[in-house]
Scaffold this motif. Sequence first.
Motif, PDB file in Angstrom:
ATOM      1  N   UNK A  68       9.651 -83.117 -16.048  1.00  0.00           N
ATOM      2  CA  UNK A  68      10.638 -82.123 -15.627  1.00  0.00           C
ATOM      3  C   UNK A  68      10.989 -81.140 -16.746  1.00  0.00           C
ATOM      4  N   UNK A  69      10.631 -81.469 -17.988  1.00  0.00           N
ATOM      5  CA  UNK A  69      10.944 -80.605 -19.125  1.00  0.00           C
ATOM      6  C   UNK A  69       9.736 -79.840 -19.675  1.00  0.00           C
ATOM      7  N   UNK A  70       8.554 -80.031 -19.090  1.00  0.00           N
ATOM      8  CA  UNK A  70       7.351 -79.354 -19.599  1.00  0.00           C
ATOM      9  C   UNK A  70       7.507 -77.833 -19.601  1.00  0.00           C
ATOM     10  N   UNK A  71       8.160 -77.283 -18.586  1.00  0.00           N
ATOM     11  CA  UNK A  71       8.302 -75.828 -18.487  1.00  0.00           C
ATOM     12  C   UNK A  71       9.437 -75.288 -19.346  1.00  0.00           C
ATOM     13  N   UNK A  72      10.274 -76.187 -19.888  1.00  0.00           N
ATOM     14  CA  UNK A  72      11.447 -75.756 -20.661  1.00  0.00           C
ATOM     15  C   UNK A  72      11.390 -76.133 -22.136  1.00  0.00           C
ATOM     16  N   UNK A  73      10.365 -76.865 -22.544  1.00  0.00           N
ATOM     17  CA  UNK A  73      10.286 -77.339 -23.929  1.00  0.00           C
ATOM     18  C   UNK A  73       9.386 -76.416 -24.738  1.00  0.00           C
ATOM     19  N   UNK A  74       9.991 -75.593 -25.577  1.00  0.00           N
ATOM     20  CA  UNK A  74       9.240 -74.656 -26.418  1.00  0.00           C
ATOM     21  C   UNK A  74       8.650 -75.403 -27.609  1.00  0.00           C
ATOM     22  N   UNK A  75       7.407 -75.071 -27.914  1.00  0.00           N
ATOM     23  CA  UNK A  75       6.737 -75.680 -29.053  1.00  0.00           C
ATOM     24  C   UNK A  75       7.154 -74.994 -30.345  1.00  0.00           C
ATOM     25  N   UNK A  76       7.087 -75.745 -31.416  1.00  0.00           N
ATOM     26  CA  UNK A  76       7.410 -75.242 -32.746  1.00  0.00           C
ATOM     27  C   UNK A  76       6.172 -75.358 -33.632  1.00  0.00           C
TER      28      UNK A  76
END
Length: 67
Positions: free
Chosen positions: A45-53
């Motif tokens: 559910x967080x794949x589309x909201x988790x920005x990579x660093x």
Amino acid sequence: MIDVIINGQAHQFPAGTVVETAISQWVKPGQRIAVERNGDIVPRSQHANTALQHGDQLEIVVAVGGG
């Protein structure tokens, strides 16, 4: 650009890229997977909201059926 390791291989993405976009070339629609980011599971559910660093490490694990 940010450098991210996916399943042991280095990749570059634009800043602000989310997990969903980064893994899209490895995952087929409907495929059951788990994604780990720096040792922590990222809920689907967080794949589309988790920005990579820069420097993140992702592991993509595909669920295999059997019995």
